[in-house]
Write a protein that holds these residues in place. Structure first.
Motif, PDB file in Angstrom:
ATOM      1  N   SER A 127       0.843  -1.195   0.000  1.00 27.45           N
ATOM      2  CA  SER A 127       0.000   0.000   0.000  1.00 27.45           C
ATOM      3  C   SER A 127       0.876   1.241   0.000  1.00 27.45           C
ATOM      4  CB  SER A 127      -0.925   0.010   1.221  1.00 27.45           C
ATOM      5  OG  SER A 127      -0.172   0.037   2.426  1.00 27.45           O
ATOM      6  N   ALA A 128       0.315   2.346  -0.484  1.00 24.85           N
ATOM      7  CA  ALA A 128       1.098   3.569  -0.595  1.00 24.85           C
ATOM      8  C   ALA A 128       0.215   4.800  -0.470  1.00 24.85           C
ATOM      9  CB  ALA A 128       1.844   3.603  -1.930  1.00 24.85           C
ATOM     10  N   TYR A 129       0.794   5.814   0.152  1.00 25.49           N
ATOM     11  CA  TYR A 129       0.221   7.163   0.078  1.00 25.49           C
ATOM     12  C   TYR A 129       1.014   7.886  -1.000  1.00 25.49           C
ATOM     13  CZ  TYR A 129      -0.883  12.006   1.084  1.00 25.49           C
ATOM     14  OH  TYR A 129      -1.279  13.308   0.970  1.00 25.49           O
ATOM     15  N   VAL A 130       0.316   8.394  -2.012  1.00 23.97           N
ATOM     16  CA  VAL A 130       0.988   8.933  -3.190  1.00 23.97           C
ATOM     17  C   VAL A 130       0.756  10.436  -3.310  1.00 23.97           C
ATOM     18  CG1 VAL A 130       1.142   8.849  -5.709  1.00 23.97           C
ATOM     19  CG2 VAL A 130       0.739   6.748  -4.408  1.00 23.97           C
ATOM     20  N   ILE A 131       1.844  11.159  -3.498  1.00 19.80           N
ATOM     21  CA  ILE A 131       1.769  12.540  -3.965  1.00 19.80           C
ATOM     22  C   ILE A 131       2.203  12.499  -5.421  1.00 19.80           C
ATOM     23  CG2 ILE A 131       2.652  14.882  -3.743  1.00 19.80           C
ATOM     24  CD1 ILE A 131       3.196  14.352  -0.813  1.00 19.80           C
ATOM     25  N   GLY A 132       1.280  12.730  -6.321  1.00 15.83           N
ATOM     26  CA  GLY A 132       1.596  12.608  -7.736  1.00 15.83           C
ATOM     27  C   GLY A 132       0.328  12.649  -8.560  1.00 15.83           C
ATOM     28  N   GLU A 133       0.476  12.321  -9.815  1.00 16.66           N
ATOM     29  CA  GLU A 133      -0.661  12.382 -10.732  1.00 16.66           C
ATOM     30  C   GLU A 133      -0.896  11.029 -11.381  1.00 16.66           C
ATOM     31  OE1 GLU A 133      -1.062  15.890 -13.084  1.00 16.66           O
ATOM     32  OE2 GLU A 133      -0.024  17.149 -11.615  1.00 16.66           O
ATOM     33  N   ALA A 134      -1.662  11.025 -12.466  1.00 19.26           N
ATOM     34  CA  ALA A 134      -2.151   9.771 -13.053  1.00 19.26           C
ATOM     35  C   ALA A 134      -1.035   8.808 -13.428  1.00 19.26           C
ATOM     36  CB  ALA A 134      -3.010  10.072 -14.274  1.00 19.26           C
ATOM     37  N   GLY A 135       0.094   9.330 -13.892  1.00 17.39           N
ATOM     38  CA  GLY A 135       1.183   8.440 -14.274  1.00 17.39           C
ATOM     39  C   GLY A 135       1.619   7.551 -13.132  1.00 17.39           C
ATOM     40  N   MET A 136       1.673   8.125 -11.917  1.00 22.43           N
ATOM     41  CA  MET A 136       2.138   7.370 -10.758  1.00 22.43           C
ATOM     42  C   MET A 136       1.044   6.479 -10.195  1.00 22.43           C
ATOM     43  SD  MET A 136       4.954   6.975  -9.029  1.00 22.43           S
ATOM     44  CE  MET A 136       4.576   5.222  -9.041  1.00 22.43           C
TER      45      MET A 136
ATOM     46  N   MET B  72      -3.963   2.367  -2.771  1.00 20.66           N
ATOM     47  CA  MET B  72      -3.712   3.744  -2.359  1.00 20.66           C
ATOM     48  C   MET B  72      -4.455   4.009  -1.049  1.00 20.66           C
ATOM     49  SD  MET B  72      -1.969   4.630  -5.061  1.00 20.66           S
ATOM     50  CE  MET B  72      -1.565   2.899  -5.319  1.00 20.66           C
ATOM     51  N   THR B  73      -3.743   4.492  -0.053  1.00 18.03           N
ATOM     52  CA  THR B  73      -4.371   4.729   1.245  1.00 18.03           C
ATOM     53  C   THR B  73      -3.642   5.822   2.013  1.00 18.03           C
ATOM     54  OG1 THR B  73      -5.070   3.700   3.319  1.00 18.03           O
ATOM     55  CG2 THR B  73      -3.001   2.938   2.375  1.00 18.03           C
ATOM     56  N   GLU B  74      -4.356   6.477   2.911  1.00 10.78           N
ATOM     57  CA  GLU B  74      -3.767   7.454   3.819  1.00 10.78           C
ATOM     58  C   GLU B  74      -3.594   6.869   5.220  1.00 10.78           C
ATOM     59  OE1 GLU B  74      -6.156  10.957   3.818  1.00 10.78           O
ATOM     60  OE2 GLU B  74      -5.989  11.277   1.648  1.00 10.78           O
ATOM     61  N   ARG B  75      -4.028   5.624   5.415  1.00 15.18           N
ATOM     62  CA  ARG B  75      -3.967   4.979   6.733  1.00 15.18           C
ATOM     63  C   ARG B  75      -2.848   3.959   6.785  1.00 15.18           C
ATOM     64  NH1 ARG B  75      -8.732   4.427  10.205  1.00 15.18           N
ATOM     65  NH2 ARG B  75     -10.142   6.162   9.772  1.00 15.18           N
TER      66      ARG B  75
ATOM     67  N   ASP C 227       2.381   1.256   3.578  1.00 15.25           N
ATOM     68  CA  ASP C 227       3.730   0.703   3.616  1.00 15.25           C
ATOM     69  C   ASP C 227       4.750   1.730   3.111  1.00 15.25           C
ATOM     70  OD1 ASP C 227       2.908  -1.955   4.424  1.00 15.25           O
ATOM     71  OD2 ASP C 227       2.106  -2.187   2.390  1.00 15.25           O
ATOM     72  N   TYR C 228       4.330   2.533   2.157  1.00 17.65           N
ATOM     73  CA  TYR C 228       5.227   3.508   1.533  1.00 17.65           C
ATOM     74  C   TYR C 228       4.552   4.866   1.395  1.00 17.65           C
ATOM     75  CZ  TYR C 228       7.896  -0.580  -0.044  1.00 17.65           C
ATOM     76  OH  TYR C 228       8.618  -1.752  -0.095  1.00 17.65           O
ATOM     77  N   VAL C 229       5.353   5.923   1.466  1.00 17.45           N
ATOM     78  CA  VAL C 229       4.982   7.230   0.932  1.00 17.45           C
ATOM     79  C   VAL C 229       5.730   7.359  -0.384  1.00 17.45           C
ATOM     80  CG1 VAL C 229       5.307   9.716   1.156  1.00 17.45           C
ATOM     81  CG2 VAL C 229       4.448   8.395   3.090  1.00 17.45           C
TER      82      VAL C 229
END
Length: 266
Positions: A91-100, A111-114, A117-119
């Motif tokens: 799981s990941a919290y992503v700062i980015g756009e559609a490509g990522m 994709m999660t904010e809780r 495993d990764y930012v």
């Protein structure tokens, strides 16, 4: 270059080599056509993680460069592949756009904010203080910090824009945690591109416009390298680096004859 193994595979950077601000550079379309005519495998590499490969194909096509979606390898795709190998189904919290986000979804990440495993920090034109603050807090709670690329600025018609590397530095200062950058100059991106093509380093050439990303990454991955002078690095700057490209050319147009000359059948 001709004294080495025949060239069976070409890797090339996109911005500064094939295009400049979405305008095709002279010789770019002819270079892609020469690769296709000689049945030489190739990938177009970019540290830009904003767009999907499909988006980039459409943008290149509008500039007059026609290549298949499968021939584009972005730092977002390389990052998603790396993470899927490190932690399948993570799981990941992503700062980015559609490509990522698309690349991570495609490899089965959530994709999660809780408690992710990764930012994962990618490039976006709308970095928000709220998102950066959340990333800092998640990293402080134990999320692993990944960034697509270390470029501190990106181009725009109005001038440089802050890019992934600048925001990564801000988060690092706040957390004390250094991110792992997947994109160039990490040779991991070159290795992932070679694996995608089932190619070997001794028969591959990397073309780029930056000594500090394209050329050093290619060199560290064991590739022959060509620096073109249509982008970031000027000829007068080459001597300042402790390493050298295999070859220096004014533009991609000067590389077109090399495709046939260095091909296995030549």
């Amino acid at each position: 270059m001709s004294e080495h193994h025949p060239v069976r595979t070409w890797l090339t950077d996109m911005d500064g080599v094939l295009v400049h601000e979405e305008q095709a550079l002279p010789g770019a379309a002819e270079f892609i056509a020469a690769l296709q005519e000689n049945a030489v495998r190739f990938l177009v590499l970019t540290n830009n993680s904003i767009y999907t490969a499909r988006d980039l194909r459409a943008r290149l096509l509008r500039s007059g460069i026609d290549l298949p979606e499968e021939a584009i390898w972005t730092s977002a795709l390389a990052t998603a592949q790396f993470l899927s190998e490190q932690m399948p189904g993570g799981s990941a919290y992503v700062i980015g756009e559609a490509g990522m986000t698309t690349a991570l979804h495609d490899v089965g990440f959530v994709m999660t904010e809780r408690d992710p495993d990764y930012v994962v920090l990618g490039e976006t034109r709308t970095y928000s203080f709220e998102a950066i603050t959340r990333a800092i807090r998640l990293i402080e709670r134990g999320a692993r910090f990944i960034a697509t690329n270390p470029d501190v600025t990106g181009p725009s018609p109005e001038g440089p824009l802050p890019a992934t590397g600048s925001v990564a530095a801000m988060i690092r200062q706040a957390t004390g945690i250094k991110p792992y950058f997947v994109g160039k100059p990490n040779p991991l991106m070159m290795r992932s591109a070679l694996n995608r093509l089932e190619a070997h380093s001794e028969s591959t050439v990397m073309i780029g416009d930056r000594m500090d990303t394209d050329i050093v990454a290619g060199m560290e991955a064991g590739l022959r390298t060509v620096l073109v002078l249509t982008g970031s690095t000027r000829r007068s700057q080459i001597e300042g680096y402790p390493y050298r490209p295999t070859r220096v050319e004014d533009s991609i147009a000067d590389v077109v004859p090399l495709v046939s000359e260095l091909a296995p059948s030549a």
